[in-house]
Design a protein around this motif. Structure first.
Motif, mmCIF file in Angstrom:
data_model
loop_
_atom_site.group_PDB
_atom_site.id
_atom_site.type_symbol
_atom_site.label_atom_id
_atom_site.label_comp_id
_atom_site.label_asym_id
_atom_site.label_seq_id
_atom_site.Cartn_x
_atom_site.Cartn_y
_atom_site.Cartn_z
ATOM 1 N N GLY A 1 -4.436 28.305 -12.770
ATOM 2 C CA GLY A 1 -3.667 29.333 -12.468
ATOM 3 C C GLY A 1 -2.202 29.683 -13.129
ATOM 4 O O GLY A 1 -1.482 30.512 -13.026
ATOM 5 N N GLY A 2 -1.826 28.524 -14.011
ATOM 6 C CA GLY A 2 -0.407 28.527 -14.710
ATOM 7 C C GLY A 2 -0.723 29.478 -15.822
ATOM 8 O O GLY A 2 -1.558 29.974 -16.376
ATOM 9 N N ILE A 3 0.642 30.116 -16.095
ATOM 10 C CA ILE A 3 0.769 30.849 -17.311
ATOM 11 C C ILE A 3 1.630 30.323 -18.342
ATOM 12 O O ILE A 3 2.652 29.992 -18.011
ATOM 13 C CB ILE A 3 1.166 32.192 -16.796
ATOM 14 N N GLY A 4 1.091 30.380 -19.482
ATOM 15 C CA GLY A 4 1.802 29.547 -20.650
ATOM 16 C C GLY A 4 1.803 28.090 -20.576
ATOM 17 O O GLY A 4 0.913 27.590 -19.912
ATOM 18 N N THR A 5 2.992 27.333 -21.340
ATOM 19 C CA THR A 5 3.059 26.337 -21.141
ATOM 20 C C THR A 5 3.358 25.628 -19.647
ATOM 21 O O THR A 5 4.280 26.212 -18.777
ATOM 22 C CB THR A 5 4.047 25.560 -21.770
ATOM 23 N N THR A 6 2.761 24.819 -18.957
ATOM 24 C CA THR A 6 2.833 24.014 -17.787
ATOM 25 C C THR A 6 3.328 22.817 -17.671
ATOM 26 O O THR A 6 2.891 21.674 -18.303
ATOM 27 C CB THR A 6 1.777 23.876 -16.958
ATOM 28 N N ARG A 7 4.515 22.458 -17.021
ATOM 29 C CA ARG A 7 5.377 21.238 -17.017
ATOM 30 C C ARG A 7 5.098 20.520 -15.889
ATOM 31 O O ARG A 7 4.985 21.038 -14.842
ATOM 32 C CB ARG A 7 6.810 21.326 -17.103
ATOM 33 N N ILE A 8 4.349 19.421 -15.896
ATOM 34 C CA ILE A 8 4.073 18.614 -14.878
ATOM 35 C C ILE A 8 4.419 17.290 -14.714
ATOM 36 O O ILE A 8 4.582 16.506 -15.647
ATOM 37 C CB ILE A 8 2.467 18.295 -14.715
ATOM 38 N N THR A 9 5.066 17.165 -13.426
ATOM 39 C CA THR A 9 6.104 15.680 -13.095
ATOM 40 C C THR A 9 5.337 15.093 -11.963
ATOM 41 O O THR A 9 5.049 15.807 -11.125
ATOM 42 C CB THR A 9 7.377 16.184 -12.793
ATOM 43 N N MET A 10 5.193 13.901 -12.101
ATOM 44 C CA MET A 10 4.631 13.239 -10.809
ATOM 45 C C MET A 10 5.880 12.180 -10.330
ATOM 46 O O MET A 10 6.198 11.674 -11.107
ATOM 47 C CB MET A 10 3.346 12.402 -11.035
ATOM 48 N N ARG A 11 6.104 12.129 -9.105
ATOM 49 C CA ARG A 11 6.968 11.166 -8.768
ATOM 50 C C ARG A 11 6.205 10.165 -7.348
ATOM 51 O O ARG A 11 5.595 10.810 -6.602
ATOM 52 C CB ARG A 11 8.228 11.748 -7.827
ATOM 53 N N LEU A 12 6.401 9.130 -7.620
ATOM 54 C CA LEU A 12 5.894 8.086 -6.702
ATOM 55 C C LEU A 12 7.298 7.503 -5.910
ATOM 56 O O LEU A 12 7.801 6.604 -6.565
ATOM 57 C CB LEU A 12 5.152 7.026 -7.357
#
Length: 143
Positions: free
Chosen positions: A71-82
């Motif tokens: 469902g994202g539009i355009g470029t999607t920035r994904i960040t994961m934090r542990l």
């Protein structure tokens, strides 16, 4: 352009109209968040009305964690934090986004946060608790 003595009548959609055909001449406007969009016969509204979704199984230490952002539009920035530390940071130019990351061994019980932000400004944040593996060998074999 009203006739004297006639009050404007209320039309469906919340506005006022002075003639019964005024709705056909003006495009209907729709308010979404901070922007005002014209929805005169466009599928754009369906795209913008969607929310982002994350499809994943719960993460487990020592195994790969796979997930999909929909469902994202355009470029999607994904960040994961542990446990607050950034362990994965990437851009997905063409949603849906399929990501995979190995959860380090010994991180059972830690908090994993996945944050996705698309170019339209929608933000998805999902928190997971990393599962522990069962029957984990804690030592070494000796003869």
């Amino acid at each position: 352009m009203t006739r004297p003595g006639r009050a404007p009548r209320r039309v469906r959609g919340g506005g006022f109209s002075y003639s019964k055909h005024a709705r056909l001449r003006r495009p209907k406007l729709l308010f979404l968040g901070k922007c005002l969009l014209s929805c005169a016969g466009s599928n754009l509204i369906e795209l913008l009305a969607r929310d982002m979704e994350l499809d994943a199984k719960p993460p487990v230490e020592g195994r790969n964690f796979r997930f999909t952002i929909l469902g994202g539009i355009g470029t999607t920035r994904i960040t994961m934090r542990l446990n607050g530390k950034v362990v994965h940071d990437s851009d997905c130019p063409d949603p849906p986004c399929h990501e995979e990351m190995r959860i380090p061994a010994g991180e059972g019980g830690a908090e994993l946060v996945v944050i996705a932000k698309d170019s339209a400004g929608m933000v998805l944040e999902r928190k997971f608790i990393v599962g522990r593996t069962e029957g984990q060998a804690g030592g070494f074999m000796s003869a």
